[in-house]
Design a protein around this motif. Structure first.
Motif, PDB file in Angstrom:
ATOM      1  N   UNK A 114     -27.431 -99.630 -12.376  1.00  0.00           N
ATOM      2  CA  UNK A 114     -26.063 -99.161 -12.621  1.00  0.00           C
ATOM      3  C   UNK A 114     -25.526 -98.329 -11.465  1.00  0.00           C
ATOM      4  N   UNK A 115     -26.194 -98.425 -10.332  1.00  0.00           N
ATOM      5  CA  UNK A 115     -25.753 -97.766  -9.097  1.00  0.00           C
ATOM      6  C   UNK A 115     -25.592 -96.250  -9.257  1.00  0.00           C
ATOM      7  N   UNK A 116     -26.462 -95.664 -10.060  1.00  0.00           N
ATOM      8  CA  UNK A 116     -26.453 -94.211 -10.210  1.00  0.00           C
ATOM      9  C   UNK A 116     -27.324 -93.603  -9.118  1.00  0.00           C
ATOM     10  N   UNK A 117     -27.062 -92.376  -8.783  1.00  0.00           N
ATOM     11  CA  UNK A 117     -27.867 -91.686  -7.786  1.00  0.00           C
ATOM     12  C   UNK A 117     -29.287 -91.450  -8.278  1.00  0.00           C
ATOM     13  N   UNK A 118     -30.231 -91.581  -7.372  1.00  0.00           N
ATOM     14  CA  UNK A 118     -31.634 -91.348  -7.738  1.00  0.00           C
ATOM     15  C   UNK A 118     -32.322 -90.340  -6.825  1.00  0.00           C
ATOM     16  N   UNK A 119     -31.699 -89.972  -5.714  1.00  0.00           N
ATOM     17  CA  UNK A 119     -32.390 -89.125  -4.737  1.00  0.00           C
ATOM     18  C   UNK A 119     -32.733 -87.753  -5.284  1.00  0.00           C
ATOM     19  N   UNK A 120     -32.023 -87.294  -6.295  1.00  0.00           N
ATOM     20  CA  UNK A 120     -32.320 -85.993  -6.885  1.00  0.00           C
ATOM     21  C   UNK A 120     -33.473 -86.060  -7.883  1.00  0.00           C
ATOM     22  N   UNK A 121     -33.913 -87.261  -8.210  1.00  0.00           N
ATOM     23  CA  UNK A 121     -35.017 -87.447  -9.158  1.00  0.00           C
ATOM     24  C   UNK A 121     -36.360 -87.320  -8.448  1.00  0.00           C
ATOM     25  N   UNK A 122     -37.393 -87.170  -9.235  1.00  0.00           N
ATOM     26  CA  UNK A 122     -38.737 -87.133  -8.663  1.00  0.00           C
ATOM     27  C   UNK A 122     -39.193 -88.565  -8.400  1.00  0.00           C
ATOM     28  N   UNK A 123     -38.892 -89.053  -7.217  1.00  0.00           N
ATOM     29  CA  UNK A 123     -39.257 -90.431  -6.870  1.00  0.00           C
ATOM     30  C   UNK A 123     -40.767 -90.573  -6.734  1.00  0.00           C
ATOM     31  N   UNK A 124     -41.429 -89.512  -6.332  1.00  0.00           N
ATOM     32  CA  UNK A 124     -42.900 -89.539  -6.259  1.00  0.00           C
ATOM     33  C   UNK A 124     -43.496 -89.762  -7.653  1.00  0.00           C
ATOM     34  N   UNK A 125     -42.873 -89.171  -8.654  1.00  0.00           N
ATOM     35  CA  UNK A 125     -43.359 -89.353 -10.027  1.00  0.00           C
ATOM     36  C   UNK A 125     -43.192 -90.798 -10.486  1.00  0.00           C
ATOM     37  N   UNK A 126     -42.097 -91.449 -10.088  1.00  0.00           N
ATOM     38  CA  UNK A 126     -41.914 -92.853 -10.471  1.00  0.00           C
ATOM     39  C   UNK A 126     -42.900 -93.743  -9.708  1.00  0.00           C
ATOM     40  N   UNK A 127     -43.142 -93.424  -8.440  1.00  0.00           N
ATOM     41  CA  UNK A 127     -44.175 -94.147  -7.692  1.00  0.00           C
ATOM     42  C   UNK A 127     -45.516 -94.004  -8.411  1.00  0.00           C
ATOM     43  N   UNK A 128     -45.802 -92.801  -8.863  1.00  0.00           N
ATOM     44  CA  UNK A 128     -47.055 -92.561  -9.577  1.00  0.00           C
ATOM     45  C   UNK A 128     -47.105 -93.331 -10.897  1.00  0.00           C
ATOM     46  N   UNK A 129     -45.959 -93.444 -11.578  1.00  0.00           N
ATOM     47  CA  UNK A 129     -45.918 -94.236 -12.813  1.00  0.00           C
ATOM     48  C   UNK A 129     -46.246 -95.697 -12.526  1.00  0.00           C
TER      49      UNK A 129
END
Length: 160
Positions: free
Chosen positions: A115-130
């Protein structure tokens, strides 16, 4: 890998029960109305080539990540989870939430991106870990391969 391992477990469930019909066509498989609708749409998309018989692989491939994610929802805990749990032989335990929680977060993350929402403020490392966690539950060698081949850490290191 998630799609393929869950499909394999559902197919094994069918065989064990002596059912010859595909699991996604079998009304005895306890799927929600939403899941049945998703399957009908996947079959429609898979059949657009005009062929008479739709290869099962095309139907499976047309089912969205959300479909597979919701097979791990609590509504299926007693109905399907006992069979699906075997798809995650390397999970720390057989509790549904052990697998569902990281898959749920990945599904939400994917939707934000779609949905083209911003993600840079999220914990991208946590999603990589997921991602690594779920892969590791299925096949540790695949998780290792993905970790070694991935450029995610390089990209994350360059973010502002």
């Amino acid at each position: 890998m998630l799609r393929n391992t869950l499909d394999a477990r559902l197919s094994t469930r069918q065989q064990r029960r002596g059912r010859t019909i595909e699991w996604y066509d079998d009304r005895q498989v306890p799927l929600s109305g939403k899941a049945r609708g998703d399957i009908a749409q996947a079959q429609e998309r898979a059949g657009r080539g005009g062929g008479v018989a739709i290869p099962r692989g095309k139907v499976i491939a047309e089912l969205s990540f959300g479909f597979w994610r919701f097979l791990l929802a609590r509504q299926y805990k007693t109905k399907l989870w006992p069979d699906l749990a075997g798809a995650f032989p390397h999970a720390s335990n057989r509790a549904l939430n052990t697998v569902e929680d990281p898959v749920k977060r990945l599904h939400k993350f994917g939707n934000r991106i779609a949905h083209h929402e911003g993600i840079w403020h999220l914990s991208l490392e946590a999603r990589r870990d997921d991602i690594q966690t779920v892969l590791g539950f299925i096949a540790p060698a695949a998780a290792t391969w993905v970790a070694d081949a991935s450029r995610i850490d390089d990209v994350l290191a360059r973010r502002p």
